[in-house]
Design an enzyme around this catalytic site. Structure first.
Site, PDB file in Angstrom:
ATOM      1  N   TYR A   1     -17.240 -11.977 -37.234  1.00  0.00           N
ATOM      2  CA  TYR A   1     -17.842 -11.049 -38.189  1.00  0.00           C
ATOM      3  C   TYR A   1     -17.928 -11.663 -39.589  1.00  0.00           C
ATOM      4  O   TYR A   1     -16.922 -12.091 -40.156  1.00  0.00           O
ATOM      5  CB  TYR A   1     -17.004  -9.778 -38.239  1.00  0.00           C
ATOM      6  CG  TYR A   1     -17.789  -8.563 -38.620  1.00  0.00           C
ATOM      7  CD1 TYR A   1     -18.635  -7.950 -37.711  1.00  0.00           C
ATOM      8  CD2 TYR A   1     -17.702  -8.027 -39.898  1.00  0.00           C
ATOM      9  CE1 TYR A   1     -19.362  -6.836 -38.060  1.00  0.00           C
ATOM     10  CE2 TYR A   1     -18.428  -6.906 -40.249  1.00  0.00           C
ATOM     11  CZ  TYR A   1     -19.258  -6.315 -39.325  1.00  0.00           C
ATOM     12  OH  TYR A   1     -19.984  -5.204 -39.687  1.00  0.00           O
TER      13      TYR A   1
ATOM     14  N   TYR B   1     -28.829 -13.759 -39.475  1.00  0.00           N
ATOM     15  CA  TYR B   1     -29.516 -13.241 -38.285  1.00  0.00           C
ATOM     16  C   TYR B   1     -29.898 -11.783 -38.506  1.00  0.00           C
ATOM     17  O   TYR B   1     -31.059 -11.396 -38.313  1.00  0.00           O
ATOM     18  CB  TYR B   1     -28.628 -13.357 -37.044  1.00  0.00           C
ATOM     19  CG  TYR B   1     -29.293 -12.786 -35.796  1.00  0.00           C
ATOM     20  CD1 TYR B   1     -30.195 -13.558 -35.064  1.00  0.00           C
ATOM     21  CD2 TYR B   1     -29.041 -11.487 -35.379  1.00  0.00           C
ATOM     22  CE1 TYR B   1     -30.827 -13.037 -33.937  1.00  0.00           C
ATOM     23  CE2 TYR B   1     -29.661 -10.966 -34.258  1.00  0.00           C
ATOM     24  CZ  TYR B   1     -30.553 -11.739 -33.542  1.00  0.00           C
ATOM     25  OH  TYR B   1     -31.181 -11.214 -32.432  1.00  0.00           O
TER      26      TYR B   1
END
Ligand SMILES: [Zn+2]
Lengths: 129, 382
Positions: B280, B328
């Site tokens: 993360y 992304y």
């Protein structure tokens, strides 16, 4: 749009009443002796429910600090950039505040001051020389 | 105990998706993952969902089941911020291991960019403590900036090292046609982007995107005749230390230490065994703190490693090979699920143009809040 005003509840009412009287109140556990912030119905260290209120001297040290350039809402636009600090109070607990009247860095000694916010009074800090 | 395996995965396009809704993204992702597994909706007996900012509901799993016409034997929705995707995978694994389900669909998605019209930052700031944080104009980036300042002061991490993490994520996104942001940038570009909260610049912060992603978790004995190579869930773990940054016991040590130790321990592995990590990266500091807390690098070394290229595809520890939340895309709970889907694609050898050669073991990690709640998942090619 206005800046957020803290909404006291049963856990926190004595703290905010203290702020209104320019008194920084915090809890100490009568079982394990440790201080805690924020106030609540239980000691987060030992889960005892027998807690006492004490008044802090109002002095501490900056544990970390950031200068915020983009606030959460337009209410903070006129202050931007502004500093948000985590302050370690001499009594051994930590709280968050804006730094007023100067730029703090990690380790900067500060003292608590009070600001009106809506119908409440909130603690802030200023640099102490 | 039955072994849990990932049998299907799918992610939608990410970015600004005209006409997308929370439910349309859930549907495309969910049905896509089932098609990938070669399963019909009627074969799914477990459904796990997360939460939505654009279509918030108390019972999102029931809302989605009704929308898509699914009548599962078990359904639940979990709302734990950025850690939710990994937690749902852990919960799905527990359900099939315990024998309650054979195929669990885990589905996430939100149109957080087009559906919130720029209000995402303000809405996210409202997760701060109403009495002790919000009055001070704390934002999520500001909270992570407090972590970064402390981390820099204790371990000598530099802004250039944080920028190198952002540059690496962007380099990976450039290799990924699906990524939301594919324009290359340099360390100088990061350093020259405007400050959001010192020391974090705009390019140290993750994106806000529309998108959805899903995986299917199945019992190993139910996965025998599936289309794709199966991916084993080898170990999972969680760690929780606080919710609000004002109450965090430490600004440099977090629950990811425990979650990774538990997940790796249950898999019988150590950090150096892992071939690729999907961790993360809500901010550059998030990734750096987690890489060190989890034991992939010594204290104060992840920044220098990033600057030396160690996190790149082909480097010592390829990290966020899809481009991460930083490049992304980040679509709420689906942001964390993109990491899971990427790990599956890497282990299957499907990551065209960005494949880590010989990847057999992956660690996926999610964190929610301000490094508050953590979950790690170790996956392996069967
Ligand atoms: Zn106690």
């Amino acid at each position: 749009m206005e800046k957020p005003v803290p909404r006291p509840n049963a856990d926190s009412a004595p703290f905010w009443e203290g702020c209104a009287a320019h008194e920084f109140r915090f809890q100490r556990c009568n079982s394990c002796g440790k201080p805690q912030f924020y106030s609540r119905a239980v000691c987060a260290h030992c889960q005892a429910t027998d807690l006492s209120w004490e008044v802090a001297a109002g002095e501490g040290t900056v544990h970390s600090v950031t200068t915020v350039h983009r606030g959460p809402s337009v209410a903070f636009k006129e202050d931007s950039p502004y500093q948000v600090a985590l302050v370690d109070m001499d009594e051994g607990f930590r709280f968050m505040a804006n730094v007023r009247g100067g730029e703090a860095e990690i380790g900067t000694p500060v003292r608590v001051i009070y600001e009106k916010r809506g119908d409440q009074t909130i603690p802030q800090v200023e640099i102490r020389g | 105990m039955k072994k849990a395996v990932v049998t299907g995965s799918y992610s939608t396009k990410v970015g600004e998706l005209e006409g997308a809704t929370c439910m349309s993204l859930h549907t495309e992702a969910g049905l896509g993952a089932l098609a990938d597994a070669g399963l019909a909706v009627s074969e799914v007996d477990g459904l796990l969902c997360a939460y939505s900012f654009t279509e918030p509901h108390l019972m999102l799993a029931s809302v989605f089941a009704e929308y898509v016409g699914m009548k599962p034997a078990y359904a639940s929705a979990v709302s734990m911020g950025g850690v939710t995707a990994c937690m749902l995978v852990m919960q799905a694994a527990a359900l099939v291991e315990a024998g309650y389900c054979r195929h669990v669909l885990v589905v996430t998605g939100d149109n957080r960019l087009s559906g919130m019209r720029g209000n995402a930052v303000q809405a996210l700031a409202e997760v701060g403590n109403q009495q002790y944080e919000q009055p001070y104009g704390m934002t999520i980036p500001a909270a992570y900036a407090l972590v970064a300042q402390r981390y820099m002061s204790e371990f000598g991490v530099t802004s250039e090292q944080l920028a190198a993490i952002a540059v690496t994520m962007r380099e990976h996104a450039v290799l990924n046609p699906k990524a939301h942001m594919k324009t290359p940038f340099t360390v100088d570009d990061v350093m020259n982007s405007r400050f959001i909260a010192t020391p974090l610049h705009l390019l140290d912060c993750c994106l806000i995107s529309d998108g959805g992603a899903a995986v299917v978790v199945s019992a190993a004995d139910a996965a025998a005749d599936l289309k794709k190579p199966r991916i084993d869930i080898l170990g999972t773990g969680q760690g929780h230390t606080h919710e609000y940054i004002v109450a965090a016991p430490s600004l440099t040590d977090y629950g990811c230490k425990r979650s990774a130790a538990d997940a790796l321990g249950r898999a019988g592995l150590k950090p150096s065994d892992i071939d690729v990590v999907e961790i993360y990266d809500s901010f550059t500091i998030t990734l750096l703190a987690e890489l060190e807390s989890m034991g992939f690098f010594e204290r104060g070394e992840a920044g220098a490693a990033a600057a030396a290229g160690d996190l790149k595809i082909g480097g010592k520890l390829p990290c966020n090979t899809h481009g991460g939340l930083l490049s992304y895309g980040h679509s709420g709970a689906a942001g964390g699920m993109f990491h899971v889907v990427e790990a599956v694609e890497q282990l299957r050898g499907e990551a065209d143009g960005r494949q880590v050669e010989g990847a057999e073991l992956a660690l996926v990690h999610g964190d929610g809040g301000i490094l508050s709640a953590h979950c790690s998942v170790v996956l392996g090619r069967a």
